[in-house]
Motif scaffolding. Structure first.
Motif, PDB file in Angstrom:
ATOM      1  N   GLY A  31      13.648  -1.099  42.645  1.00  0.00           N
ATOM      2  CA  GLY A  31      12.967  -0.780  43.893  1.00  0.00           C
ATOM      3  C   GLY A  31      11.947  -1.803  44.314  1.00  0.00           C
ATOM      4  O   GLY A  31      11.258  -1.641  45.319  1.00  0.00           O
ATOM      5  N   SER A  32      11.857  -2.878  43.549  1.00  0.00           N
ATOM      6  CA  SER A  32      10.754  -3.793  43.786  1.00  0.00           C
ATOM      7  C   SER A  32      11.004  -4.692  45.001  1.00  0.00           C
ATOM      8  O   SER A  32      12.056  -5.309  45.109  1.00  0.00           O
ATOM      9  CB  SER A  32      10.587  -4.627  42.518  1.00  0.00           C
ATOM     10  N   PRO A  33      10.052  -4.775  45.925  1.00  0.00           N
ATOM     11  CA  PRO A  33      10.214  -5.629  47.102  1.00  0.00           C
ATOM     12  C   PRO A  33       9.869  -7.070  46.750  1.00  0.00           C
ATOM     13  O   PRO A  33       8.952  -7.659  47.306  1.00  0.00           O
ATOM     14  CB  PRO A  33       9.199  -5.048  48.084  1.00  0.00           C
ATOM     15  N   SER A  34      10.587  -7.628  45.808  1.00  0.00           N
ATOM     16  CA  SER A  34      10.171  -8.913  45.254  1.00  0.00           C
ATOM     17  C   SER A  34      10.793 -10.086  45.992  1.00  0.00           C
ATOM     18  O   SER A  34      11.986 -10.092  46.256  1.00  0.00           O
ATOM     19  CB  SER A  34      10.585  -8.968  43.778  1.00  0.00           C
ATOM     20  N   PRO A  35       9.980 -11.093  46.289  1.00  0.00           N
ATOM     21  CA  PRO A  35      10.543 -12.293  46.908  1.00  0.00           C
ATOM     22  C   PRO A  35      11.551 -12.976  45.996  1.00  0.00           C
ATOM     23  O   PRO A  35      12.331 -13.797  46.461  1.00  0.00           O
ATOM     24  CB  PRO A  35       9.315 -13.191  47.139  1.00  0.00           C
ATOM     25  N   PRO A 185       9.206  -9.416  51.887  1.00  0.00           N
ATOM     26  CA  PRO A 185       9.390 -10.452  50.864  1.00  0.00           C
ATOM     27  C   PRO A 185      10.847 -10.819  50.600  1.00  0.00           C
ATOM     28  O   PRO A 185      11.144 -11.981  50.320  1.00  0.00           O
ATOM     29  CB  PRO A 185       8.767  -9.839  49.612  1.00  0.00           C
ATOM     30  N   ARG A 212      11.697  -3.355  52.083  1.00  0.00           N
ATOM     31  CA  ARG A 212      10.324  -2.909  52.322  1.00  0.00           C
ATOM     32  C   ARG A 212       9.460  -4.108  52.691  1.00  0.00           C
ATOM     33  O   ARG A 212       9.543  -5.172  52.066  1.00  0.00           O
ATOM     34  CB  ARG A 212       9.768  -2.255  51.061  1.00  0.00           C
TER      35      ARG A 212
END
Lengths: 346, 639
Positions: A31-35, A185, A212
């Motif tokens: 679920g991480s909105p990681s770049p 991101p 997100r």
């Protein structure tokens, strides 16, 4: 964890990279909105640059750590033997010229070349943007406008941006109050949202999904709760979403919803919120014409369910203290009716 | 020339006489009126540490709030005030003043002088520092601490968005301390140019003198930008002007340019003197002079120059043209070179030595590693397109803490362990020191390394809480645990200071067998510092025999200057004897002036214009008294 190169291949890393990746996968979750989990070509360009810098940097750190540890341990051993070495003169210019000038110069020129290449690839879309979306940052939510040459076709929504997959979309970002920063991101880097200035920007999503985003520039008491969702969908779905958003609010089909609409129009709600096709034309808060079609409420703060919606109407100051929605004093019947009505606004 | 004049060794009578001339009585008056650079230096150190502890407590509160998602130990409003105070306190009231403390204490001792060039200015700069800090923290008592971030981006700081006194405390408090830093910087520059012992030509100065002189010049150019920004902000807020108000033709980005033209040089201002101290301590424990003195000096100066050309890298996401930003990206990469040169000068010094691994060395080896990690993350943020992902995330929080804690606090702690014996006459505990290092080092990395990861997972900075399910929970929990371990490390340090001051082993003049002039005098040094003004012939006056240098400095014989409070002035480059300076006596004037300034700033804060006017006139009167020519002192110094 996978590193996407410009052609989507996997690349292999070295020892330090392995350590970084182990640490990384321990933290990263779905679920991480990681770049570093890009959902678009430009974001993977940025992520690749990031991984390259991480790898080179990790190697540098490890080498320096060894260069510090070896004399440190040597000195520690000598100290245990109890000897304080005599003063000696020494040189070491070669260390400085090679380690301090030559090698960093080569690395930095390389870094700059890759940086410049990435910059030229990401600062402009490869093809002309298909259309433009206007985004206005407000304390603490996002107004999203899909302008059209025909004013009748222009529509406004909030905190949720729909885009067709695989197409570059131009963004014009501006602020209604203080500085914010627009950041999704997984799709693109940040662009600041500055009052008195319109920044242009572009995004693209290369796979369908919900991405997100969150305001990245501190913008006041509720900076923490100023998120948004980008919904990337196939062209056909996107077009039906547009058609739905362009339509005025659906008329109530039952008496409860009908009572809800009347209550909405006559209570304080309509002072701040608009619902197209009704008597509510407020401009302060988000346009609620199709509020039920959105995934989240209160700029990504709570999921959009009837229960959360009712909770928000009554207790917005508890959920997001300091936001502009005042404490509402509705009787149970009105709250029930308004919630039921808003839930019909697909 | 003075150096060829025959001097006999001073007698005990000379010492007693000098004691009498330079003595500051241990009375209330004496304590308030002293201009002794050693007392002022230690006051700077202690006061800065108090601010470090305040800022640290604020950090501890924040880490408690962020340990898990959706915690509500603090309201959003309280959190915003606390993170703003944390940044402002640490960067402006701790990181720079702590280094001023060391420089104030050490410079005359390094230079073979009896005081700073402008001792009363020195006292003034301390009192202004103290009072500005009190002014800033008085906001806590009315519950209106600054809450717009230490960077205070307009227009959120405008009256429309911030109607209470919070940002008035900020604008005025910073304006207040810039006066202190400005006069302090002038004092360092003059002292560096005029107060070195005969023979200490500019190429024989300790590195720390180079670095503090460089940053003092930087401060003189960087601070006006900040002062102007704060004046504009106050004018906007209270005199209805519109410098930063885009609705009336002002520009929010004007604030950012003004702030970062100050802000980025300031980063180097708070690290270069610490690096300079490292460049003095590492050679002592490596038992050899620093490798590449000239390279390190040039690097220091280059950093100071290039430091003014990188400010836009704080503004990469503001929508400036990519070509313009590429220049700043390149400049930000270029500044790596002087830092790398310095790091490799230390490595070269270490590499052919068996360093004596006492506590200061532990902290310095830790510092170099943290410096390199902070440098690498700095390169990552300098890479323009990737910075679009990193800026305003926890990655940058990790970066600045590796830089500021790594390159400021770690060397500062090393320097306290190193010079504590000189300041107090007692050694700090080695056993506790080793515990201190390992707890701080492990706690620091545990606390701050995971912030790189939470940043790369997309966590923005300056949020008072976050939702679960975004992958940020584990990194934040580890950061919070690490922060508390780190706090225990700092506590161990304080315990060691307090305990060792009372019952540490007696140090003697030169416990580390170091090479520079401060170790040629007793510990703690007498009030007059040097019984005779030394004559310097090399960079390592106390190691000349062992290094078999061609010339010998003279630290035991030389002019004693017993006619009054006197010291020698020399020429700026070659340090040839220029003249005898008459130094000022103890005086309350700096304290009175600082108090008047405090009244002035409260007058402005409360918009009691009449009070501000009276205080301003008072300041004018006090300055006139200060500068009034004295009939019997034809050689009076300029301070």
């Amino acid at each position: 964890m996978r590193i996407v190169t410009s052609r989507g291949r996997r690349t292999r890393g070295l020892g330090p990279l392995a350590a970084v990746l182990v640490a990384w996968s321990a933290f990263a979750c779905a679920g991480s909105p990681s770049p570093m989990r890009p959902g678009s070509e430009p974001a993977s360009q940025l992520a690749n640059l990031g991984w390259l810098l991480t790898i080179v940097g990790s190697i540098v750190i490890v080498i320096i750590a060894v260069l510090l540890l070896v004399p440190g341990i040597r000195g520690w051993r000598a100290g245990r033997a109890g000897a304080i070495p005599p003063v000696h003169s020494g040189d070491g210019e070669r260390w400085i010229v090679i380690g301090g000038i030559a090698i960093p110069l080569v690395i930095l020129i390389g870094v700059f070349a890759v940086t410049a290449a990435t910059l030229s690839k990401t600062s402009h879309p490869p093809t002309r943007a298909r259309f433009m979306i206007e985004i206005t940052g407000r304390q603490w939510w996002w107004e999203v406008r899909y302008p059209s040459p025909d004013p009748q076709q222009t529509f406004v929504t909030a905190n949720e941006i729909h885009i067709p997959v695989g197409e570059p979309i131009a963004l014009r970002v501006k602020s209604a109050d203080v500085i914010h920063s627009f950041w999704v991101p997984q799709l693109q880097g940040k662009i600041d949202v500055i009052p008195g200035q319109t920044n242009t920007f572009w995004i693209r999503a290369d796979s369908a999904g919900v991405y997100r985003g969150q305001c990245a520039e501190y913008c006041g008491i509720q900076h923490a709760h100023m998120a948004l969702q980008v919904v990337a969908q196939p062209r056909a779905q996107f077009e039906s979403w547009v058609a739905q958003q362009r339509a005025p609010a659906p008329a109530p089909t039952d008496s409860l919803a009908s009572a809800g609409r009347d209550a909405f129009e006559h209570q304080a709600c309509a002072l701040c919120h608009a619902i197209q096709g009704t008597g509510a034309h407020g401009k302060m808060g988000p346009d609620l014409t199709h509020v039920a079609s959105r995934l989240m409420l209160a700029a990504g703060t709570i999921p959009n369910t009837p229960g959360h919606l009712a909770g928000w109407i009554m207790n917005s100051q508890t959920i997001k203290p300091g936001n502009d929605m005042p404490q509402m004093y509705l009787d149970g019947a009105s709250l029930h009716a308004i919630t039921a009505y808003l839930a019909t606004l697909h | 020339m003075a150096t060829t004049a025959p001097y006999s060794a001073p007698t005990a009578e000379t010492a007693a006489h000098l004691d009498e001339i330079w003595h500051t009585p241990h009375t209330l008056y004496g304590r308030l009126a002293t201009v002794d650079h050693k007392i002022i230096g230690i006051r700077y150190l202690v006061t800065s540490f108090v601010f470090l502890i305040l800022g640290g407590l604020e950090a501890a509160i924040m880490r408690a709030q962020l340990a898990q998602p959706n915690l509500h130990l603090l309201s959003a409003e309280a959190y915003n005030q606390i993170f703003t105070m944390h940044g402002t306190t640490m960067i402006i009231w701790y990181a720079a003043p702590i280094l001023s403390g060391f420089s104030n204490y050490l410079w005359p001792l390094l230079f073979g002088s009896r005081d700073m060039a402008l001792p009363r200015i020195n006292a003034l700069s301390y009192w202004l520092f103290l009072f500005s800090g009190i002014f800033l923290y008085s906001s806590a008592f009315v519950g209106q601490m600054p809450d717009r971030g230490w960077f205070a981006y307009a227009p959120m700081t405008e009256l429309r968005y911030s109607p209470a006194l919070n940002m008035d405390f900020y604008a005025l408090g910073i304006l207040f301390i810039t006066i202190s830093t400005t006069v302090g910087s002038i004092n360092f520059v003059v002292t560096m140019l005029k107060m070195r012992a005969p023979g200490m030509s500019i190429n024989r100065m300790p590195i720390m003198a180079w670095s503090t002189a460089t940053i003092s010049l930087m401060a003189l150019f960087a601070l006006p930008s900040l002062s102007a920004a704060c004046v504009f902000l106050f004018f906007d807020r209270r005199l209805a002007m519109h410098f930063f108000d885009s609705t009336q033709g002002g520009s929010p980005l004007l604030w950012q340019h003004l702030f970062w033209i100050f802000g980025h040089p300031w980063v180097y201002i708070v690290v270069l003197p610490a690096m300079g101290m490292a460049s003095m301590i590492i050679p002592t424990f490596c038992r050899r002079p620093l490798a590449g003195y000239g390279y390190v000096v040039m690097s220091t100066i280059m950093t100071g120059l290039i430091g003014f050309g990188v400010w836009v890298h704080h503004m990469f996401a503001t929508g400036l043209p990519p070509m313009a930003m590429s220049f700043f990206s390149a400049a930000s990469l270029t500044i790596v070179i002087p830092s790398a040169v310095t790091v490799f000068a230390w490595i070269a010094t270490l590499w052919d030595s068996k360093p004596v691994m006492r506590t200061p060395m532990l902290f310095l080896l830790g510092f170099v590693l943290l410096f390199v990690i902070g440098g690498v993350s700095g390169v990552m943020t300098a890479a323009l397109p990737f910075d679009w992902q990193l800026t305003d995330t926890y990655f940058v929080v990790a970066h600045i803490h590796y830089v500021l804690v790594g390159i400021n606090l770690f060397p500062v702690v090393a320097a306290v362990y190193y010079w504590f014996p000189k300041m107090t006459g007692r050694m700090m505990s080695e056993r506790l020191g080793r515990w201190n290092f390992w707890v701080m080092f492990i706690g620091f990395n545990l606390g701050f390394f995971p912030m790189h990861i939470s940043g790369l997972l997309g966590m923005p900075r300056r949020i008072y809480t976050y939702s679960g399910g975004l992958g940020w929970d584990a990194a934040n929990m580890i950061s919070s645990i690490g922060a508390y371990v780190f706090a225990i490390g700092v506590l161990l340090f304080l315990i060691n200071v307090i305990k060792s001051r009372r019952d540490g082993a007696i140090a003697g003049d030169n416990p580390w067998d170091a090479s520079t002039l401060e170790w040629s005098v007793p510990s703690p040094p007498p009030e007059y510092n040097f019984l005779v003004i030394p004559t310097v012939r090399s960079r390592d006056p106390l190691w000349e025999d062992r290094l078999a240098l061609p010339e010998r400095s003279s630290v035991r014989e030389g002019p004693t200057l017993t006619e009054g409070r006197e010291t020698l002035a020399t020429t700026p480059l070659d340090a040839e004897l220029a003249r005898v300076l008459h130094m000022p006596e103890d005086t309350l004037i700096p304290l009175v002036l600082a108090l008047v300034m405090l009244v002035l700033f409260y007058g402005l804060l409360l918009r009691a214009w009449w009070l501000a006017g009276v205080a301003l006139f008072g300041a004018y009167v006090v300055i006139n008294i200060w500068l009034w020519p004295k009939r019997h002192a034809p050689l009076s110094e300029e301070g």
